[in-house]
Design a protein around this motif. Structure first.
Motif, PDB file in Angstrom:
ATOM      1  N   GLY A 836     118.585  45.791 114.244  1.00 11.31           N
ATOM      2  CA  GLY A 836     119.978  45.389 114.265  1.00 11.31           C
ATOM      3  C   GLY A 836     120.466  45.077 115.664  1.00 11.31           C
ATOM      4  O   GLY A 836     119.712  44.684 116.553  1.00 11.31           O
ATOM      5  N   GLN A 837     121.762  45.287 115.876  1.00  8.81           N
ATOM      6  CA  GLN A 837     122.358  44.995 117.178  1.00  8.81           C
ATOM      7  C   GLN A 837     121.816  45.903 118.278  1.00  8.81           C
ATOM      8  O   GLN A 837     121.770  45.514 119.441  1.00  8.81           O
ATOM      9  N   ALA A 838     121.404  47.134 117.924  1.00  3.86           N
ATOM     10  CA  ALA A 838     120.851  48.044 118.928  1.00  3.86           C
ATOM     11  C   ALA A 838     119.600  47.441 119.560  1.00  3.86           C
ATOM     12  O   ALA A 838     119.418  47.483 120.788  1.00  3.86           O
ATOM     13  N   GLN A 839     118.725  46.872 118.726  1.00  4.12           N
ATOM     14  CA  GLN A 839     117.514  46.243 119.255  1.00  4.12           C
ATOM     15  C   GLN A 839     117.864  44.995 120.063  1.00  4.12           C
ATOM     16  O   GLN A 839     117.315  44.779 121.157  1.00  4.12           O
ATOM     17  N   ASP A 840     118.780  44.167 119.532  1.00  2.00           N
ATOM     18  CA  ASP A 840     119.182  42.960 120.260  1.00  2.00           C
ATOM     19  C   ASP A 840     119.797  43.315 121.605  1.00  2.00           C
ATOM     20  O   ASP A 840     119.586  42.611 122.601  1.00  2.00           O
ATOM     21  N   MET A 841     120.581  44.414 121.641  1.00  7.04           N
ATOM     22  CA  MET A 841     121.217  44.832 122.882  1.00  7.04           C
ATOM     23  C   MET A 841     120.170  45.202 123.928  1.00  7.04           C
ATOM     24  O   MET A 841     120.239  44.758 125.086  1.00  7.04           O
ATOM     25  N   ASN A 842     119.184  46.003 123.541  1.00 10.26           N
ATOM     26  CA  ASN A 842     118.155  46.422 124.492  1.00 10.26           C
ATOM     27  C   ASN A 842     117.365  45.228 125.017  1.00 10.26           C
ATOM     28  O   ASN A 842     117.099  45.117 126.222  1.00 10.26           O
ATOM     29  N   GLU A 843     116.988  44.319 124.117  1.00  9.01           N
ATOM     30  CA  GLU A 843     116.218  43.149 124.538  1.00  9.01           C
ATOM     31  C   GLU A 843     117.046  42.254 125.463  1.00  9.01           C
ATOM     32  O   GLU A 843     116.534  41.746 126.468  1.00  9.01           O
ATOM     33  N   SER A 844     118.315  42.069 125.132  1.00  8.85           N
ATOM     34  CA  SER A 844     119.172  41.210 125.954  1.00  8.85           C
ATOM     35  C   SER A 844     119.421  41.826 127.326  1.00  8.85           C
ATOM     36  O   SER A 844     119.423  41.123 128.338  1.00  8.85           O
ATOM     37  N   PHE A 845     119.614  43.154 127.377  1.00 14.16           N
ATOM     38  CA  PHE A 845     119.819  43.816 128.672  1.00 14.16           C
ATOM     39  C   PHE A 845     118.597  43.649 129.568  1.00 14.16           C
ATOM     40  O   PHE A 845     118.719  43.429 130.776  1.00 14.16           O
ATOM     41  N   ILE A 846     117.416  43.755 128.989  1.00 11.56           N
ATOM     42  CA  ILE A 846     116.192  43.582 129.784  1.00 11.56           C
ATOM     43  C   ILE A 846     116.106  42.148 130.309  1.00 11.56           C
ATOM     44  O   ILE A 846     115.818  41.917 131.498  1.00 11.56           O
ATOM     45  N   ASP A 847     116.356  41.174 129.438  1.00  8.89           N
ATOM     46  CA  ASP A 847     116.303  39.766 129.859  1.00  8.89           C
ATOM     47  C   ASP A 847     117.328  39.480 130.952  1.00  8.89           C
ATOM     48  O   ASP A 847     117.025  38.797 131.940  1.00  8.89           O
ATOM     49  N   LEU A 848     118.547  39.993 130.782  1.00  9.44           N
ATOM     50  CA  LEU A 848     119.602  39.723 131.763  1.00  9.44           C
ATOM     51  C   LEU A 848     119.346  40.456 133.080  1.00  9.44           C
ATOM     52  O   LEU A 848     119.730  39.967 134.147  1.00  9.44           O
ATOM     53  N   ALA A 849     118.711  41.627 133.012  1.00 11.17           N
ATOM     54  CA  ALA A 849     118.365  42.337 134.249  1.00 11.17           C
ATOM     55  C   ALA A 849     117.357  41.520 135.059  1.00 11.17           C
ATOM     56  O   ALA A 849     117.465  41.414 136.290  1.00 11.17           O
ATOM     57  N   ILE A 850     116.395  40.939 134.377  1.00 11.20           N
ATOM     58  CA  ILE A 850     115.426  40.065 135.067  1.00 11.20           C
ATOM     59  C   ILE A 850     116.143  38.851 135.645  1.00 11.20           C
ATOM     60  O   ILE A 850     115.873  38.422 136.776  1.00 11.20           O
ATOM     61  N   ALA A 851     117.079  38.292 134.869  1.00 11.19           N
ATOM     62  CA  ALA A 851     117.847  37.141 135.356  1.00 11.19           C
ATOM     63  C   ALA A 851     118.654  37.508 136.589  1.00 11.19           C
ATOM     64  O   ALA A 851     118.789  36.709 137.524  1.00 11.19           O
ATOM     65  N   LEU A 852     119.207  38.737 136.623  1.00  8.80           N
ATOM     66  CA  LEU A 852     119.980  39.189 137.778  1.00  8.80           C
ATOM     67  C   LEU A 852     119.108  39.247 139.039  1.00  8.80           C
ATOM     68  O   LEU A 852     119.534  38.824 140.122  1.00  8.80           O
ATOM     69  N   VAL A 853     117.898  39.759 138.892  1.00  7.93           N
ATOM     70  CA  VAL A 853     116.981  39.836 140.049  1.00  7.93           C
ATOM     71  C   VAL A 853     116.681  38.439 140.581  1.00  7.93           C
ATOM     72  O   VAL A 853     116.724  38.198 141.801  1.00  7.93           O
ATOM     73  N   PHE A 854     116.392  37.513 139.684  1.00  3.65           N
ATOM     74  CA  PHE A 854     116.098  36.147 140.121  1.00  3.65           C
ATOM     75  C   PHE A 854     117.334  35.488 140.729  1.00  3.65           C
ATOM     76  O   PHE A 854     117.218  34.698 141.672  1.00  3.65           O
ATOM     77  N   SER A 855     118.512  35.808 140.187  1.00  2.00           N
ATOM     78  CA  SER A 855     119.743  35.235 140.733  1.00  2.00           C
ATOM     79  C   SER A 855     119.959  35.691 142.176  1.00  2.00           C
ATOM     80  O   SER A 855     120.319  34.886 143.043  1.00  2.00           O
ATOM     81  N   ILE A 856     119.735  36.974 142.429  1.00  5.53           N
ATOM     82  CA  ILE A 856     119.892  37.494 143.793  1.00  5.53           C
ATOM     83  C   ILE A 856     118.909  36.819 144.742  1.00  5.53           C
ATOM     84  O   ILE A 856     119.254  36.465 145.880  1.00  5.53           O
TER      85      ILE A 856
END
Length: 1019
Positions: A836-856
């Motif tokens: 459900g949304q719990a799984q989508d939330m965890n996967e999205s947070f991981i993807d966005l954390a990687i995106a944040l590192v690349f953005s910096i």
């Protein structure tokens, strides 16, 4: 810069280009598609198959499992789920992100075709569909005032064709209608008297109702097409059809059966606001404008009302475009309010309407240019793209403010208007371009984020990027040109708003004193900053987490389930009781419609009633939709004989908030486990309406054929099965066409001969010899309980437990539920996973954390190129960690949880907060190159840049305040983003003007030590 010089010297050309952009943008905005959210591309396909009245176990073994095996080898398949219910199989294939779903559908079709021959003869042809949120109805229209049969006829003949002719409408489906049917009701006594079997009648009817081409024949010099015509033209033709008896004689159908022009037996009942009705669900075309398509239907309703009978009424039950329109209007209002606030701030600082106009003109130009770019890139005008414009509103004027301030400084030194415009803009243009570029590059990694997060926020990123690019072009072209023409009087100091100048002077003096103190106490400053940073990080556990903020759309769903095996009449009694209790909430519930019975393919049977309700707008009620759902759930809980659940509906909810998937080898064990899990997690604070697929077993009669006894009469299981299905389900034998309308012709036994267990036991089975034998003579009948639904995932039995979340954030509830599950003991071979949304939330947070590192990293790379130095970017980027303090403070103050929306805001901050540092450090370097010593340059640059930093920060922050407050419909989605940017930018700006100069001196000292050592070594 050459661009600046050209724009100042050729103002007419600049004005003509601007006018062309405005014209193009205005044309584009009229052509943009309006929708609530961006198009979400879910790589999901569904294979739906019917198997008459087969039990779930048979559907699972004979339909679902062969299809699962066939599609499992298709490239890109991520997960396969199947649901096997009485008479229906649903296999859902979820593909990995990036899979070409069109090619995947072709592969599925080929794989299913290969196993189609292995499926039972009674199974229907598998339907292969692509699942998409765009396939959801945009509107439900109710037709009331007469009996269902009359309503259905008017809906099918008049309303549906007229609706489907409207622009933007793809299809219209009638719910709760009556389907016309010709029933041939068999007379068993007459059949035995004449020696006629049901199969003989079936063959006679299907063989007598045919039309076909049989070839050609020559007649002179012409070829005549030969066509056999023998279709039924009236009910009398059906009655007069001859049937061959076993003795070789013939009888007419009317002698052994009664032919009825009637309607199929009702499997559901539909009510609109408590009144019998048929409901038309309207679906738009994929690329159609939702608001425009819904408007076309509204106009059509007005036209049709004049042609309908006086007793009939056609009215809108639920219109999703209303919420879209209100949401868009509220975002536009927030943009206007933010623009007014920004203009006021500019007027306060610049003390001139002309100067404010020079800056403010960049806003409409940037917005309209953004519309043009959105149109040509295929984006839609939705709550997120408009929210991106609202969020970028304050940032649009940042570059123009910095340029204008520097032009003003040259003018005070005695330069002419043209020289001030040229030199001021040229000197700071590189820094402005660098600061804008750092904001733009943070969005690049978002494009490579997969899943829902990418589908939702790539359009937002593009909208903000387009607006910033347009505002940058305006800042380095139009602003210098207008400054050279309009600001002769605006730049004269005439003492207006002297009180504000005195305030700014006082603030600059205090700032200068503070700056000198922190530079003189560098260790203390660094220590205090680290303490503040560590302290804020320590408060992180107090912040919750959720996937996507829920929006208050004012829609509710109420599901009432009676005991398994209950009849539709029993469910209708529960509906009556629910309707009586809903009368107490007439001031809150605007419209509602209920479907009792429903579609077995969608998991609902005669024991299920589903309400869809539209509440009055949020401004007209005192409670939110979720709070009202809890209140209504308590009010309906006491209805005897029914299990009732109430939940708020949200267009952005992708699945249940909390879903636990329990897997293992045996369905029976899974059912017991799921019941235990529901009981355990229901005690967790925040878990609301927890339920599982392990509902009460449906009562069924198991018929076991005794092969030995059956063979004595020349019978086998297949023959007995066929006669049982004919007796209790009937059989469609042909189609009858009348006035362009086609309907089924069905053989069926009288209802009184198939309604009781005694009818089953005494049922006469026709043997091949012509003799008849009671069913109980060749089969054993045992009453037992069977499962309602069998679920599998990746070809393994599974049971799903789902729950709503109320009163707490999803992250906290998930953490507590995981603790409960870890304490439970699972049998060997059985396990669980969260979905459900719990799984989508965890996967999205991981993807966005990687995106944040690349953005910096990209921000650092841009600044390294700009300064042609690897060291200065590190100085500037020391403003980034301090944003954590502001973001966590913002979440704690507002009580909002961390979501993917807020995470996008954090990524945006990585590019925004360095802008002030870039301008500050760049100006320090300019002053030092002009001969100032370091401490004097830092003090002068800080005092000089304080004014533009305050202006850019305040315009950006104050423009987002309306969104942060959450004014209007749909504001819940942008609120976390606005709060993140306001608090993160506000706190980091404070650290920028004090902490970054300290870091500058530390790195400068380090550089001197390194270069000094190198010189000594060389010496």
């Amino acid at each position: 810069m050459k661009i600046v010089n050209t724009s100042v010297k050729r103002p007419v050309g600049v004005i003509m280009i601007v006018l062309a952009i405005l014209a193009l943008g205005l044309v584009s905005v009229r052509s943009l598609t309006i929708d609530l959210f961006p198009k979400i591309d879910l790589p999901v396909a569904v294979v739906a198959t019917s198997y008459q009245e087969a039990a779930p176990e048979d559907v699972d073994n004979l339909i679902s499992q062969p299809i699962e095996s066939a599609v499992s080898s298709i490239e890109g398949v991520d997960t396969i789920q199947s649901q096997s219910q009485a008479g229906n199989s649903l296999v859902m294939i979820m593909f990995q992100n990036g899979t070409d779903i069109d090619q995947a559908l072709l592969d599925i079709r080929e794989s299913v075709d290969r196993v189609k021959g292995m499926l039972p003869d009674q199974a229907g042809d598998p339907s292969i569909l692509r699942f998409s949120p765009d396939q959801m109805p945009i509107m439900w229209v109710g037709l009331t005032g007469q009996e269902a049969s009359a309503l259905t006829e008017v809906a099918d003949d008049e309303v549906v064709p007229y609706f489907e002719r409207q622009p933007g409408i793809a299809s219209v489906t009638v719910e709760g209608g009556k389907e016309r049917e010709v029933q041939v009701v068999l007379d068993e006594a007459a059949m035995q008297q004449y020696g006629v079997t049901s199969q003989a009648i079936s063959d006679a009817l299907s063989g007598s109702n045919m039309s076909a081409s049989v070839g050609t024949v020559e007649k002179g010099n012409q070829d005549l097409q030969l066509r056999l015509t023998g279709e039924f033209e009236s009910l009398e033709d059906i009655e007069q059809t001859f049937v061959q008896t076993e003795a070789g004689a013939t009888v007419k159908v009317e002698e052994v059966a009664e032919v009825r022009d009637t309607f199929k037996e009702s499997t559901d009942m539909t009510l609109v606001n408590g009144e019998p009705a048929v409901v038309l669900s309207v679906m738009k075309q994929t690329d159609a404008n939702t608001v425009e398509a819904a408007g076309n239907i509204q106009d059509s309703i007005s036209d049709l009302r004049e042609e309908l009978p006086e007793t009939m009424d056609l009215s809108v039950v639920i219109d999703t475009s209303e919420y879209i329109q209100m949401s868009i209007d509220s975002v536009v209002l927030n943009i206007i309010i933010g623009g007014i606030i920004s203009a006021f701030v500019l007027l306060l600082f610049l003390k001139s309407i002309r100067a404010t106009l020079v800056i403010g003109i960049s806003i409409p130009i940037a917005i309209i240019a953004t519309f043009a770019l959105m149109y040509f890139t295929g984006q839609t005008l939705n709550i997120l793209t408009l929210g991106g414009l609202a969020l970028g509103l304050g940032m649009m004027v940042d570059s123009s403010i910095v340029i204008l301030e520097h032009i003003y400084s040259f003018r005070k030194r005695g330069y002419s208007l043209i020289e001030s415009a040229t030199k001021g803009a040229s000197e700071l243009a590189p820094a402005v371009i660098a600061s804008t570029t750092t904001t733009l590059v943070v969005f690049l990694p978002i494009i490579y984020v997969e899943g829902i997060a990418s589908d939702m926020f790539t359009p937002l990123a593009l909208a903000v990027s387009f607006s910033l690019i347009a505002s940058l072009v305006v800042a380095i072209t139009l602003v210098p040109m207008l400054s050279s023409k309009l600001l002769a009087k605006a730049m004269e100091d005439n003492g207006r708003r002297y009180w504000f100048d005195r305030f700014l002077g006082w603030l600059a003096d205090k700032y200068q004193g503070g700056l000198e103190w922190v530079v003189g106490h560098r260790k203390t400053t660094v220590f205090l900053t680290i303490v503040a940073l560590v302290g804020s990080i320590a408060l992180t556990p107090l912040i919750g987490a959720e996937f996507i903020p829920s929006s208050d759309q004012g829609q509710l769903q109420v599901t009432a389930e009676t005991e398994e095996g209950s009849t539709l009449e029993e469910t209708e009694e529960v509906v009556t009781e629910v309707n009586e209790r809903l009368d107490a909430y007439a001031d809150t519930i605007e419209t509602s419609y209920v479907v009792a019975g429903g579609d077995p393919m969608m998991g609902s049977g005669p024991n299920t009633a589903t309400y869809t309700m539209q509440l009055v707008p949020a401004a007209e009620r005192e409670v939110s939709t979720s709070a009202f759902a809890v209140e209504l759930d308590e009010a309906l809980a006491g209805i005897p004989g029914a299990e009732i659940t109430v939940s708020a509906m949200d267009s952005m909810e992708m699945g249940d908030p909390l879903q636990i998937q329990v897997s293992g080898p045996e369905h029976d064990v899974l059912r017991n486990l799921s019941r235990d899990i529901v009981a355990e997690i229901s005690e967790v604070d925040g878990v609301f309406n927890a339920s599982s697929g392990a509902s009460e077993a449906v009562p069924q009669m198991a018929i076991t054929v005794d092969d030995a006894r059956a063979s004595m009469y020349g019978l086998n299981q297949q023959q007995i099965l066929g006669q049982l299905q004919m007796q209790f389900n009937g059989q469609v034998v042909t189609r009858y066409r009348e006035a362009g309308q086609e309907m089924d012709v069905s053989l069926i036994y009288p209802e009184e001969d198939r309604g009781a267990i005694s009818d089953l036991e005494d049922m006469k089975i026709q043997a091949p010899t012509g003799a008849t034998v009671p069913l109980r003579e060749v089969a054993d009948l045992d009453q037992e309980s069977g499962p309602v639904t069998l679920t599998r995932q990746n070809q393994q039995p599974q049971m799903n437990i789902s729950s709503e979340v109320e009163g707490r954030d999803l992250g906290s509830v998930v953490a507590d539920v995981e603790t409960v599950l870890e304490d439970m003991t699972f049998p060997e071979g059985y396990d669980y996973s969260l979905g459900g949304q719990a799984q989508d939330m965890n996967e999205s947070f991981i993807d966005l954390a990687i995106a944040l590192v690349f953005s910096i990293f990209l921000v650092y790379a841009v600044m390294a190129i700009q300064f042609e130095n690897f060291l200065f970017p590190f100085i500037i980027m020391f403003a980034l960690p301090t944003t954590v303090i502001g973001v966590i403070l913002g979440f704690l103050v507002t009580g909002l949880p961390l979501s993917i929306v807020a995470f996008i805001g954090i990524i945006m901050l990585a590019g925004i907060v360095v802008n002030n540092s870039i301008v500050l450090v760049d100006y320090i370097n300019i002053l030092r190159r002009n001969g100032m010593d370091r401490r004097e340059a830092i003090t002068e640059a800080g005092r000089s840049r304080l004014r533009p930093i305050m202006m850019t920060t305040l315009t950006t922050i104050l423009a987002m305040v309306p969104l942060a407050i959450g004014i209007g419909e749909g504001a819940e989605l942008q609120q976390p983003l606005a709060v993140t940017l306001i608090f993160g930018l506000g706190v980091s700006s404070l650290f920028t003007v004090f902490f970054v100069p300290v870091i500058y001196t530390l790195f400068d000292d380090l550089t001197k030590k390194v270069t000094g050592r190198k010189k000594k070594k060389k010496a």
